[in-house]
Design a protein around this motif. Structure first.
Motif, PDB file in Angstrom:
ATOM      1  N   LEU A 131      77.336   8.495  30.528  1.00 52.43           N
ATOM      2  CA  LEU A 131      76.193   9.113  31.201  1.00 52.43           C
ATOM      3  C   LEU A 131      75.466  10.097  30.292  1.00 52.43           C
ATOM      4  O   LEU A 131      74.231  10.153  30.280  1.00 52.43           O
ATOM      5  CB  LEU A 131      76.662   9.819  32.468  1.00 52.43           C
ATOM      6  N   ARG A 132      76.218  10.880  29.515  1.00 53.63           N
ATOM      7  CA  ARG A 132      75.576  11.836  28.602  1.00 53.63           C
ATOM      8  C   ARG A 132      74.739  11.122  27.550  1.00 53.63           C
ATOM      9  O   ARG A 132      73.695  11.632  27.124  1.00 53.63           O
ATOM     10  CB  ARG A 132      76.639  12.704  27.948  1.00 53.63           C
ATOM     11  N   LYS A 133      75.166   9.961  27.124  1.00 51.04           N
ATOM     12  CA  LYS A 133      74.389   9.178  26.158  1.00 51.04           C
ATOM     13  C   LYS A 133      73.057   8.760  26.764  1.00 51.04           C
ATOM     14  O   LYS A 133      72.004   8.902  26.143  1.00 51.04           O
ATOM     15  CB  LYS A 133      75.182   7.943  25.732  1.00 51.04           C
ATOM     16  N   TRP A 134      73.085   8.266  27.990  1.00 55.48           N
ATOM     17  CA  TRP A 134      71.863   7.767  28.601  1.00 55.48           C
ATOM     18  C   TRP A 134      70.941   8.885  29.068  1.00 55.48           C
ATOM     19  O   TRP A 134      69.730   8.686  29.169  1.00 55.48           O
ATOM     20  CB  TRP A 134      72.196   6.811  29.740  1.00 55.48           C
ATOM     21  N   PHE A 135      71.488  10.062  29.355  1.00 54.67           N
ATOM     22  CA  PHE A 135      70.667  11.199  29.771  1.00 54.67           C
ATOM     23  C   PHE A 135      70.562  12.243  28.660  1.00 54.67           C
ATOM     24  O   PHE A 135      70.384  13.429  28.931  1.00 54.67           O
ATOM     25  CB  PHE A 135      71.252  11.836  31.034  1.00 54.67           C
ATOM     26  N   THR A 204      64.017   2.216  26.863  1.00 53.65           N
ATOM     27  CA  THR A 204      65.036   1.349  26.296  1.00 53.65           C
ATOM     28  C   THR A 204      66.274   2.126  25.871  1.00 53.65           C
ATOM     29  O   THR A 204      67.352   1.553  25.735  1.00 53.65           O
ATOM     30  CB  THR A 204      64.481   0.592  25.082  1.00 53.65           C
ATOM     31  N   ASP A 205      66.144   3.438  25.657  1.00 56.61           N
ATOM     32  CA  ASP A 205      67.257   4.239  25.145  1.00 56.61           C
ATOM     33  C   ASP A 205      67.730   5.351  26.067  1.00 56.61           C
ATOM     34  O   ASP A 205      68.819   5.883  25.867  1.00 56.61           O
ATOM     35  CB  ASP A 205      66.880   4.879  23.803  1.00 56.61           C
ATOM     36  N   ASN A 206      66.910   5.740  27.047  1.00 52.25           N
ATOM     37  CA  ASN A 206      67.250   6.911  27.848  1.00 52.25           C
ATOM     38  C   ASN A 206      66.822   6.762  29.295  1.00 52.25           C
ATOM     39  O   ASN A 206      65.963   5.956  29.637  1.00 52.25           O
ATOM     40  CB  ASN A 206      66.578   8.178  27.295  1.00 52.25           C
ATOM     41  N   LEU A 207      67.436   7.605  30.136  1.00 53.39           N
ATOM     42  CA  LEU A 207      66.995   7.791  31.514  1.00 53.39           C
ATOM     43  C   LEU A 207      66.619   9.255  31.694  1.00 53.39           C
ATOM     44  O   LEU A 207      67.224  10.131  31.080  1.00 53.39           O
ATOM     45  CB  LEU A 207      68.110   7.463  32.516  1.00 53.39           C
ATOM     46  N   LYS A 208      65.638   9.500  32.555  1.00 52.74           N
ATOM     47  CA  LYS A 208      65.283  10.864  32.917  1.00 52.74           C
ATOM     48  C   LYS A 208      65.154  10.948  34.429  1.00 52.74           C
ATOM     49  O   LYS A 208      64.478  10.117  35.043  1.00 52.74           O
ATOM     50  CB  LYS A 208      63.974  11.292  32.255  1.00 52.74           C
ATOM     51  N   LEU A 209      65.816  11.936  35.024  1.00 56.19           N
ATOM     52  CA  LEU A 209      65.728  12.121  36.464  1.00 56.19           C
ATOM     53  C   LEU A 209      64.375  12.751  36.791  1.00 56.19           C
ATOM     54  O   LEU A 209      64.039  13.820  36.282  1.00 56.19           O
ATOM     55  CB  LEU A 209      66.868  13.020  36.954  1.00 56.19           C
TER      56      LEU A 209
END
Length: 227
Positions: A131-135, A204-209
């Motif tokens: 999760l830390r990688k994606w956020f 493609t590399d991240n998510l942001k809430l």
């Protein structure tokens, strides 16, 4: 002297031109990379990820409300969708129980959704690291994913919460997770329920809430009865 001066000026202009050209090329590459990271084409879908139904227990000879997961979807979901579901599921119980005897550091809690997503034990490095990688660009979410904030609550706890349903929707570069949940405090003889939709922006590399839309919490009192 004039010839030397002219040569020096030409050299300087050529050098400046090369620097400008190089800077333009680097800027173009950076912009191209940025577009490549942001541009997604997630399908326009709404999928039931989790629901509850009665499950028969042959040992107890009775049926109980249990969590069911859409395994066909789990086997084909994107990493972005997995991260969105994983984030939401981190903070609400989903049939969590110890794998054997509980370790002193509570590091062997097996939660149904987290395990099905392939993230290992609840609050493990495998779980939180993913999760830390994606956020990685969302500081608020990273603060939530600190080790001290990650709950390790088995389903027999006096105070606990759990999901009733989870639905995930995707469209282009947006992901939203809608869920219904309930909680109970056996000591205070209170129960409550609510629903929430969590919206994410995906690259493609991240998510942001982006935001959370939470319903009013419905609180009820109950009385324990002895049979």
């Amino acid at each position: 002297m004039k010839l030397i001066h002219i040569i020096a000026v030409l050299t300087l202009l050529t050098s400046c031109g090369q620097v400008t050209k190089k800077a333009d090329q680097e800027s173009a590459v950076a912009n191209s990379t940025e577009v490549e990271q942001i541009k997604l084409n997630l399908p326009d879908t709404t999928i039931s990820f989790m629901w509850r139904d009665l499950k028969y227990d042959s040992t107890l000879n009775d049926s109980f409300s249990s969590i069911f997961l859409n395994m066909d979807y789990i086997n084909t979901m994107t990493s972005q969708e997995k991260a969105a579901i994983g984030y939401v599921s981190t903070f609400i119980g989903n049939e969590c129980w110890w794998d054997g005897e509980a370790n002193d550091d509570r590091s062997n809690l097996d939660c149904k959704i987290i395990t099905a997503l392939g993230l290992g034990y609840q609050c493990s490095e495998s779980h939180l690291g993913f999760l830390r990688k994606w956020f990685s660009t969302d500081n608020e979410v990273l603060a939530e994913l600190g080790d001290s904030n990650c709950p390790t609550t088995p389903y027999t706890a006096t105070i606990q919460d759990t999901f009733s349903k989870i639905v995930i929707s995707t469209k282009e570069d947006s992901i939203s997770v809608y869920y219904e949940a309930s909680a109970v405090n056996m000591r205070e003889q209170e129960s409550w329920e609510w629903s929430e939709t969590v919206h994410f922006f995906a690259t493609t590399d991240n998510l942001k809430l982006i935001k959370k839309d939470k319903s009013e919490v419905k609180l009820e009192k109950f009385e324990m009865t002895e049979e």
